[in-house]
Scaffold this active site. Structure first.
Site, short mmCIF file in Angstrom:
data_model
loop_
_atom_site.label_atom_id
_atom_site.label_comp_id
_atom_site.label_asym_id
_atom_site.label_seq_id
_atom_site.Cartn_x
_atom_site.Cartn_y
_atom_site.Cartn_z
N GLY A 93 0.69 7.36 -7.70
CA GLY A 93 1.72 6.62 -8.45
C GLY A 93 2.78 6.11 -7.50
N GLY A 95 5.68 6.17 -5.68
CA GLY A 95 6.65 7.22 -5.33
C GLY A 95 7.92 6.66 -4.72
N ARG A 96 7.82 5.44 -4.23
CA ARG A 96 9.02 4.82 -3.66
C ARG A 96 9.07 3.33 -3.93
NH1 ARG A 96 8.27 4.05 2.74
NH2 ARG A 96 6.03 3.80 2.83
N ARG A 179 8.35 -7.05 -2.58
CA ARG A 179 6.95 -7.43 -2.40
C ARG A 179 6.52 -8.27 -3.59
NH1 ARG A 179 2.71 -2.84 -0.72
NH2 ARG A 179 2.98 -1.96 -2.78
N ASP A 255 -6.33 3.80 -3.45
CA ASP A 255 -5.08 3.32 -4.06
C ASP A 255 -4.54 2.10 -3.30
OD1 ASP A 255 -4.64 5.49 -2.07
OD2 ASP A 255 -2.56 4.83 -2.23
N ASN A 256 -5.12 1.82 -2.14
CA ASN A 256 -4.66 0.68 -1.36
C ASN A 256 -5.67 -0.47 -1.39
OD1 ASN A 256 -2.42 2.18 -0.71
ND2 ASN A 256 -3.21 2.87 1.26
N ASP A 265 -0.63 -3.03 0.96
CA ASP A 265 -0.14 -1.81 1.58
C ASP A 265 -0.27 -1.82 3.10
OD1 ASP A 265 1.30 0.42 0.92
OD2 ASP A 265 -0.06 0.90 -0.73
P1 AMP Z 1 0.82 4.97 1.01
O1 AMP Z 1 0.35 5.80 2.15
O2 AMP Z 1 1.98 4.07 1.36
O3 AMP Z 1 -0.28 4.26 0.31
O4 AMP Z 1 1.46 5.98 -0.04
C1 AMP Z 1 0.74 7.02 -0.64
C2 AMP Z 1 1.55 7.64 -1.73
O5 AMP Z 1 2.73 8.28 -1.19
C3 AMP Z 1 2.06 6.69 -2.79
O6 AMP Z 1 2.00 7.36 -4.01
C4 AMP Z 1 3.47 6.43 -2.35
O7 AMP Z 1 4.29 6.01 -3.41
C5 AMP Z 1 3.89 7.79 -1.83
N1 AMP Z 1 5.00 7.72 -0.86
C6 AMP Z 1 4.98 7.25 0.40
N2 AMP Z 1 6.17 7.37 0.98
C7 AMP Z 1 7.01 7.94 0.08
C8 AMP Z 1 8.40 8.34 0.07
N3 AMP Z 1 9.19 8.16 1.13
N4 AMP Z 1 8.88 8.90 -1.04
C9 AMP Z 1 8.11 9.09 -2.12
N5 AMP Z 1 6.81 8.75 -2.19
C10 AMP Z 1 6.26 8.18 -1.10
MG MG Z 2 -0.50 3.05 -1.16
#
Ligand code: AMP
Ligand code: MG
Length: 490
Positions: A93, A95-96, A179, A255-256, A265
């Site tokens: 989901g 997260g940021r 984005r 998810d990407n 991503d």
């Molecule tokens: P990503 O590696 O960018 O595809 O992120 C994988 C997951 O980690 C996703 O659910 C992001 O929303 C979450 N995520 C990455 N960085 C953060 C952060 N600084 N705070 C909260 N969630 C994060």
């Molecule tokens: Mg991602």
């Protein structure tokens, strides 16, 4: 006049995703930041979205891009999704990130407007919901470079510095990226519905994706099978384009992978320099799961996860559903190969098709790998007909290869000029080289000097121009003992 209100930026939201059942999202406001400052605004993109650049640069516009003020018509929410990360299934989901809503552009097209780095959400787990200036500018530069290269991708509208530090290995300046995407529906969104929702939720999502991205698929036949087929077709086209320019995504978790067929991503991604299928840049990819040469296989693996999620919709009988899905998945390899070979022919200025084209390409790649030749610059040198002063161009094997290539080119109906034009249109003179990207990000995040990045962006804006200004960006880095490393989630 009693009020002195600046006219709005031209937001024109219609939020179809927010109208989906609550299962798919959590309504969430962005967390305000202390001292927002605009670092970069993509004015041509703003204009194409029907947004007024001057208004976006005003105090009100910057507040909106920072998450300090919700634009009129926006309904901020965090999207729910799951995914396989490095092969392991997990709930994820936003997260940021927050989806502000969908901007309807003047031509009627619909685009997700998402803030990234805008604070915690119900899906943040241990994270702080924040992002740093360096990685957000990295996404801005590379996504815009990809777009200029002609590769489907999410775009970057703006980066705002928040004026707040965020805690990483050391304290870093915080940022929010805006984005823009055809949508943020992912393979992982379907996995979420299939694993945590009802069949009705899954159907709702599939119908939504069909309407949003594949309106040409009507009500006839097995529309969910058509959905799978089209997603496969778009990924086969997309990943072939990545391979042709030497782009390494770095974290092809499910998810990407976007259903729309856009690259999404930009974390630990980077462009390959020396041609080597085993190239990996990501510091967390220790096994080389997402190495350059593995991207097509990982693409197929991810699509199999999408097919699995869709099974209940493909046929009421599970065995039949599996058979149908397998039939579609089988097409991926061939489609990828066809796209890739067509792209390689263009890179070599070849018209038509001959049996021997594939071995001809393979022979060049093999020579490049054995001579540790730079991928982009080898094709650039062939395009300019300016042999480089290196082991590849000096070798006898290359001279023989060249003879084969020239014979093949000579057999076509088209003129040499047409062949050269095709090569220019297919081989970028410049890519976002890692050392130039790093240099730009360092100047920006450590010295607040954004001029280096703006010059880089200008050089990348038309990668097929072969302009004199681009020449310096084609140069390779000084030899360096430490391999280039990229980082995720920073
Ligand atoms: P990503 O590696 O960018 O595809 O992120 C994988 C997951 O980690 C996703 O659910 C992001 O929303 C979450 N995520 C990455 N960085 C953060 C952060 N600084 N705070 C909260 N969630 C994060
Ligand atoms: Mg991602």
């Amino acid at each position: 006049m009693t009020e002195n209100k600046t006219p709005g930026a031209g937001w024109n939201f219609d939020n179809s995703y927010a109208r989906l059942p609550g299962f798919f999202h959590s309504m969430q406001s962005p967390a305000p930041v202390r001292a927002p400052e605009l670092v970069v605004l993509n004015e041509p993109l703003a204009a194409s979205l029907g947004l007024d650049a001057e208004a976006l640069k005003s105090g009100e516009g910057v507040a909106e891009l920072a998450g300090n003020r919700v634009p009129e018509g926006a309904e901020p929410l965090a999207q729910a999704y799951a995914g396989h990360q490095f092969g392991y299934f997990t709930m994820l989901g936003d997260g940021r990130a927050l989806l502000l809503g969908e901007q309807i552009a003047p031509g009627g097209e619909r685009f997700d407007i998402q803030l990234k780095g805008s604070g915690r959400t119900p899906y943040s787990r241990g994270g702080d919901g924040r992002a740093a200036v360096g990685p957000m500018l990295r996404e801005y530069v590379i996504s815009e470079a990809m777009n200029a290269l002609g590769i489907p991708t999410t775009r970057s509208l703006a980066v705002i510095a928040t004026g707040q530090g965020i805690q990483r290995e050391k304290e870093l300046p915080g940022a929010v990226l805006t984005r823009v995407a055809a949508s943020h529906l992912r393979v992982g969104t379907f996995q979420y519905a299939a694993n945590f929702g009802t069949e009705e939720d899954l159907r709702t999502l599939a119908d939504y994706a069909l309407e949003r991205h594949f309106p040409e698929i009507g009500g006839e036949g097995n529309r969910y099978l058509s959905l799978l087929r089209e997603v496969i077709r778009r990924q086969a086209a997309l990943i072939a384009k990545w391979q042709l320019v030497g782009f390494i995504h770095g974290v092809m978790n499910t998810d990407n992978m976007a259903i729309s067929g856009e690259t999404i991503d930009y974390g630990p991604c980077a462009f390959m320099d020396v041609y080597d299928p085993a190239t990996v840049f990501s510091s967390i990819d220790r096994q080389g799961r997402y190495a350059y040469g593995r991207q097509p296989y990982i693409g197929a693996w991810n699509l199999a996860r999408l097919a699995e999620a869709l099974l209940p919709l493909l046929d009421a009988d599970q065995d039949r559903a599996v058979k149908l899905a397998e039939g579609e998945l089988e097409a991926f390899g061939q489609q990828f190969q066809r796209n890739w070979l067509a792209g390689m022919r263009a890179k070599l200025g070849l018209f038509g098709e001959e049996e021997q084209d594939e071995p001809l390409v393979a022979a060049l790649l093999d020579l490049m790998q054995r001579n540790r030749a730079d991928y982009t610059n080898t094709f650039r040198a062939l395009t300019l007909d300016q042999p480089e002063d290196n082991g590849l161009f000096a070798s006898e094997e290359f001279a023989e290869w060249r003879k084969r290539w020239e014979e093949r080119r000579g057999r076509g109906q088209e003129s040499e000029e047409a062949s050269r034009r095709l090569m220019r249109e297919s081989n970028p003179a410049v890519i976002p080289r890692n050392h130039r990207v790093e240099e730009a990000l360092e100047a920006a995040s450590e010295r607040e000097d954004f001029s280096v990045m703006h010059r880089l962006l200008a050089a990348l804006a038309d990668p097929y121009a072969y302009s004199p200004e681009q020449e310096e960006y084609a140069a390779l880095p000084e030899a360096c003992d430490v391999p280039y490393r990229t980082f995720c989630g920073t």
